[in-house]
Design a protein around this motif. Structure first.
Motif, PDB file in Angstrom:
ATOM      1  N   ASN A  18       0.831  -1.209   0.000  1.00 45.53           N
ATOM      2  CA  ASN A  18       0.000   0.000   0.000  1.00 45.53           C
ATOM      3  C   ASN A  18       0.865   1.258   0.000  1.00 45.53           C
ATOM      4  O   ASN A  18       0.588   2.215  -0.726  1.00 45.53           O
ATOM      5  CB  ASN A  18      -0.923   0.034   1.238  1.00 45.53           C
ATOM      6  CG  ASN A  18      -2.327  -0.454   0.917  1.00 45.53           C
ATOM      7  OD1 ASN A  18      -2.482  -1.398   0.150  1.00 45.53           O
ATOM      8  ND2 ASN A  18      -3.341   0.161   1.498  1.00 45.53           N
ATOM      9  N   GLN A  40       5.981  -8.788   2.925  1.00 49.98           N
ATOM     10  CA  GLN A  40       5.966  -7.410   3.401  1.00 49.98           C
ATOM     11  C   GLN A  40       6.622  -7.391   4.776  1.00 49.98           C
ATOM     12  O   GLN A  40       6.325  -8.240   5.626  1.00 49.98           O
ATOM     13  CB  GLN A  40       4.540  -6.887   3.548  1.00 49.98           C
ATOM     14  CG  GLN A  40       3.748  -6.843   2.245  1.00 49.98           C
ATOM     15  CD  GLN A  40       2.369  -6.229   2.437  1.00 49.98           C
ATOM     16  OE1 GLN A  40       2.078  -5.161   1.920  1.00 49.98           O
ATOM     17  NE2 GLN A  40       1.521  -6.905   3.183  1.00 49.98           N
ATOM     18  N   GLY A  43       3.675  -4.828   6.787  1.00 53.50           N
ATOM     19  CA  GLY A  43       2.320  -4.861   6.232  1.00 53.50           C
ATOM     20  C   GLY A  43       1.352  -4.192   7.201  1.00 53.50           C
ATOM     21  O   GLY A  43       1.489  -4.329   8.416  1.00 53.50           O
ATOM     22  N   ARG A  44       0.399  -3.456   6.645  1.00 55.28           N
ATOM     23  CA  ARG A  44      -0.530  -2.698   7.490  1.00 55.28           C
ATOM     24  C   ARG A  44      -1.966  -3.177   7.315  1.00 55.28           C
ATOM     25  O   ARG A  44      -2.386  -3.521   6.215  1.00 55.28           O
ATOM     26  CB  ARG A  44      -0.439  -1.202   7.144  1.00 55.28           C
ATOM     27  CG  ARG A  44       0.931  -0.625   7.465  1.00 55.28           C
ATOM     28  CD  ARG A  44       1.018   0.862   7.254  1.00 55.28           C
ATOM     29  NE  ARG A  44       1.045   1.231   5.842  1.00 55.28           N
ATOM     30  CZ  ARG A  44       0.039   1.802   5.201  1.00 55.28           C
ATOM     31  NH1 ARG A  44      -1.107   2.069   5.819  1.00 55.28           N
ATOM     32  NH2 ARG A  44       0.151   2.130   3.932  1.00 55.28           N
ATOM     33  N   GLY A  45      -2.710  -3.193   8.440  1.00 55.00           N
ATOM     34  CA  GLY A  45      -4.121  -3.554   8.400  1.00 55.00           C
ATOM     35  C   GLY A  45      -4.992  -2.375   8.792  1.00 55.00           C
ATOM     36  O   GLY A  45      -4.493  -1.256   8.974  1.00 55.00           O
ATOM     37  N   ARG A  46      -6.287  -2.621   8.922  1.00 59.23           N
ATOM     38  CA  ARG A  46      -7.199  -1.561   9.342  1.00 59.23           C
ATOM     39  C   ARG A  46      -6.880  -1.151  10.780  1.00 59.23           C
ATOM     40  O   ARG A  46      -6.320  -1.926  11.537  1.00 59.23           O
ATOM     41  CB  ARG A  46      -8.653  -2.039   9.245  1.00 59.23           C
ATOM     42  CG  ARG A  46      -9.093  -2.294   7.814  1.00 59.23           C
ATOM     43  CD  ARG A  46     -10.426  -3.020   7.769  1.00 59.23           C
ATOM     44  NE  ARG A  46     -11.521  -2.182   8.229  1.00 59.23           N
ATOM     45  CZ  ARG A  46     -12.491  -2.596   9.053  1.00 59.23           C
ATOM     46  NH1 ARG A  46     -12.507  -3.822   9.506  1.00 59.23           N
ATOM     47  NH2 ARG A  46     -13.456  -1.786   9.403  1.00 59.23           N
ATOM     48  N   TRP A  51      -0.128  -6.254   9.635  1.00 57.50           N
ATOM     49  CA  TRP A  51      -0.618  -7.381   8.828  1.00 57.50           C
ATOM     50  C   TRP A  51       0.586  -8.279   8.578  1.00 57.50           C
ATOM     51  O   TRP A  51       1.490  -7.941   7.806  1.00 57.50           O
ATOM     52  CB  TRP A  51      -1.220  -6.878   7.511  1.00 57.50           C
ATOM     53  CG  TRP A  51      -1.843  -7.995   6.715  1.00 57.50           C
ATOM     54  CD1 TRP A  51      -1.282  -8.648   5.651  1.00 57.50           C
ATOM     55  CD2 TRP A  51      -3.141  -8.573   6.900  1.00 57.50           C
ATOM     56  NE1 TRP A  51      -2.152  -9.603   5.183  1.00 57.50           N
ATOM     57  CE2 TRP A  51      -3.306  -9.579   5.923  1.00 57.50           C
ATOM     58  CE3 TRP A  51      -4.182  -8.350   7.805  1.00 57.50           C
ATOM     59  CZ2 TRP A  51      -4.460 -10.348   5.828  1.00 57.50           C
ATOM     60  CZ3 TRP A  51      -5.329  -9.116   7.692  1.00 57.50           C
ATOM     61  CH2 TRP A  51      -5.461 -10.097   6.710  1.00 57.50           C
ATOM     62  N   LEU A  61      -1.204  -7.597  -2.456  1.00 61.15           N
ATOM     63  CA  LEU A  61      -1.381  -6.790  -3.667  1.00 61.15           C
ATOM     64  C   LEU A  61      -2.042  -5.469  -3.320  1.00 61.15           C
ATOM     65  O   LEU A  61      -2.965  -5.433  -2.497  1.00 61.15           O
ATOM     66  CB  LEU A  61      -2.269  -7.551  -4.655  1.00 61.15           C
ATOM     67  CG  LEU A  61      -2.744  -6.803  -5.915  1.00 61.15           C
ATOM     68  CD1 LEU A  61      -2.829  -7.753  -7.100  1.00 61.15           C
ATOM     69  CD2 LEU A  61      -4.105  -6.125  -5.727  1.00 61.15           C
ATOM     70  N   SER A  62      -1.578  -4.390  -3.959  1.00 64.58           N
ATOM     71  CA  SER A  62      -2.272  -3.098  -3.845  1.00 64.58           C
ATOM     72  C   SER A  62      -2.483  -2.551  -5.234  1.00 64.58           C
ATOM     73  O   SER A  62      -1.586  -2.608  -6.084  1.00 64.58           O
ATOM     74  CB  SER A  62      -1.440  -2.104  -3.032  1.00 64.58           C
ATOM     75  OG  SER A  62      -1.247  -2.604  -1.733  1.00 64.58           O
ATOM     76  N   GLY A 114      -7.922  -9.830   4.199  1.00 66.12           N
ATOM     77  CA  GLY A 114      -8.292  -8.492   4.673  1.00 66.12           C
ATOM     78  C   GLY A 114      -8.006  -7.469   3.590  1.00 66.12           C
ATOM     79  O   GLY A 114      -7.138  -7.680   2.729  1.00 66.12           O
ATOM     80  N   ILE A 115      -8.749  -6.368   3.637  1.00 66.48           N
ATOM     81  CA  ILE A 115      -8.630  -5.332   2.602  1.00 66.48           C
ATOM     82  C   ILE A 115      -8.512  -3.969   3.281  1.00 66.48           C
ATOM     83  O   ILE A 115      -9.256  -3.677   4.223  1.00 66.48           O
ATOM     84  CB  ILE A 115      -9.860  -5.383   1.661  1.00 66.48           C
ATOM     85  CG1 ILE A 115      -9.856  -6.714   0.896  1.00 66.48           C
ATOM     86  CG2 ILE A 115      -9.875  -4.198   0.704  1.00 66.48           C
ATOM     87  CD1 ILE A 115     -11.056  -6.958   0.013  1.00 66.48           C
ATOM     88  N   LEU A 116      -7.559  -3.185   2.810  1.00 67.14           N
ATOM     89  CA  LEU A 116      -7.315  -1.856   3.380  1.00 67.14           C
ATOM     90  C   LEU A 116      -7.384  -0.813   2.272  1.00 67.14           C
ATOM     91  O   LEU A 116      -6.569  -0.842   1.349  1.00 67.14           O
ATOM     92  CB  LEU A 116      -5.920  -1.834   4.043  1.00 67.14           C
ATOM     93  CG  LEU A 116      -5.438  -0.501   4.598  1.00 67.14           C
ATOM     94  CD1 LEU A 116      -6.284  -0.076   5.802  1.00 67.14           C
ATOM     95  CD2 LEU A 116      -3.968  -0.597   5.012  1.00 67.14           C
ATOM     96  N   GLY A 133      -4.797  -8.560   1.148  1.00 66.57           N
ATOM     97  CA  GLY A 133      -3.903  -9.596   1.671  1.00 66.57           C
ATOM     98  C   GLY A 133      -4.673 -10.897   1.800  1.00 66.57           C
ATOM     99  O   GLY A 133      -5.614 -10.986   2.597  1.00 66.57           O
TER     100      GLY A 133
HETATM  101  C1  BTN Z   1      -7.280  -5.737   7.531  1.00 69.13           C
HETATM  102  O1  BTN Z   1      -6.928  -5.211   8.592  1.00 69.13           O
HETATM  103  O2  BTN Z   1      -8.105  -6.643   7.507  1.00 69.13           O
HETATM  104  C2  BTN Z   1      -6.722  -5.236   6.234  1.00 69.13           C
HETATM  105  C3  BTN Z   1      -5.462  -5.945   5.859  1.00 69.13           C
HETATM  106  C4  BTN Z   1      -4.879  -5.499   4.533  1.00 69.13           C
HETATM  107  C5  BTN Z   1      -3.556  -6.171   4.230  1.00 69.13           C
HETATM  108  C6  BTN Z   1      -3.070  -5.869   2.836  1.00 69.13           C
HETATM  109  S1  BTN Z   1      -1.694  -6.868   2.376  1.00 69.13           S
HETATM  110  C7  BTN Z   1      -1.444  -5.884   0.953  1.00 69.13           C
HETATM  111  C8  BTN Z   1      -1.659  -4.443   1.383  1.00 69.13           C
HETATM  112  N1  BTN Z   1      -0.457  -3.875   1.935  1.00 69.13           N
HETATM  113  C9  BTN Z   1      -0.577  -3.580   3.226  1.00 69.13           C
HETATM  114  O3  BTN Z   1       0.308  -3.078   3.945  1.00 69.13           O
HETATM  115  N2  BTN Z   1      -1.812  -3.899   3.652  1.00 69.13           N
HETATM  116  C10 BTN Z   1      -2.619  -4.436   2.580  1.00 69.13           C
END
Ligand code: BTN
Length: 260
Positions: A18, A40, A43-46, A51, A61-62, A114-116, A133
């Motif tokens: 992202n 990653q 990696g980041r989530g909501r 993540w 993927l972004s 999960g989707i961000l 992700g």
């Molecule tokens: C969630 O918290 O459910 C959302 C997670 C999203 C993870 C995806 S992995 C690809 C993209 N890059 C990131 O850093 N996060 C999203």
């Protein structure tokens, strides 16, 4: 395929796809650019969560989008992406999944994807980066995470081909994004999302948003993707953010929390 020309830039390892996609959007990347990484490191989530993204365990993927629609409806981009993931897993792995509002993909009631979605201001106008992700397997996951999540491999009993899943996902994103951008596309995405989500209507849920928790029964989506929840007092609340968990009445009439 028409509409959204896509291109893929691949990384062996990146902090967050992202963050990389947002950087490229600021530099002028056209919509349709996909950043894909094998791992990653941040990696980041909501809600600013991490993540976990071990090498080879997931599809990370972004995609950069520059939607031509009222910005109030941009949250539909992540509902659109959840539909695309649903389609892709059915297409590539013959796997039926559920969608939990707003955009978690579940198999056997456990989170598989999960989707961000993040807005990015660029010199070329505002863009949105949608990050996806998908857990392909749970190798490298700590035991506590294995208990609450699942993967394509666990759900199907077979190790998936990451490239086949990626290609199916890109095709599905193109198709669903085109649908979203057509006249009446928002309503159609909501209709299709609702057909595939057991959470859309009539589901007893508990919602947590910061310090607030709320319990009630889902009553469909608003035109911008917000969730309508009817409380026990009969009030309809419109929810735009938060974590949803399903709650099942137990045999003694009390309530039991489902796993989350
Ligand atoms: C969630 O918290 O459910 C959302 C997670 C999203 C993870 C995806 S992995 C690809 C993209 N890059 C990131 O850093 N996060 C999203």
């Amino acid at each position: 395929m028409t509409g959204l020309p896509t291109s893929i830039i691949r990384f062996d390892s990146v902090a967050s796809t992202n963050t990389e996609a947002a950087r490229q959007a600021v530099e002028g990347a056209p919509e349709g650019l996909c950043i894909v990484a094998s791992e990653q490191t941040a990696g980041r989530g909501r809600f600013d969560r991490n993540w976990l993204s071990p090498k080879g365990a997931g599809l990370y993927l972004s995609i950069v989008l520059r939607p031509q629609m009222d910005q109030n409806t941009w949250p539909l981009s992540t509902l659109m992406a959840s539909l695309a993931v649903h389609d892709a897993l059915l297409d590539a792995c013959n796997l039926q999944t559920d969608i939990k509002w707003p955009n978690d993909i579940l198999a056997n009631d456990r989170k598989l994807c999960g989707i961000l979605g993040e807005m990015v201001d660029t010199p070329f106008g505002r863009a949105v980066v949608v990050g996806i992700g998908i857990n392909l397997n749970t190798e490298g996951f700590p035991p506590e995470l294995r208990q609450t999540t699942t993967s394509v491999q666990s759900a199907t009993g077979k190790p998936p081909d990451a490239e086949v899943v990626l290609q199916a996902l890109v095709r599905a994103l193109v198709r669903r994004y085109e649908m979203l951008q057509c006249a009446g596309g928002g309503e159609e995405i909501i209709r299709e999302w609702s057909r595939r989500s057991s959470y859309a209507s009539g589901k007893r849920i508990r919602l947590a948003n910061g310090d607030e928790t709320l319990e009630g029964v889902t009553r469909g989506l608003e035109s911008d993707g917000a969730l309508r929840v009817e409380t026990d007092a009969g009030e309809i609340r419109i929810i735009r953010a938060g974590d949803v968990a399903s709650v099942r009445p137990s045999a003694d009439g009390g309530q039991r929390n489902d796993r989350w």
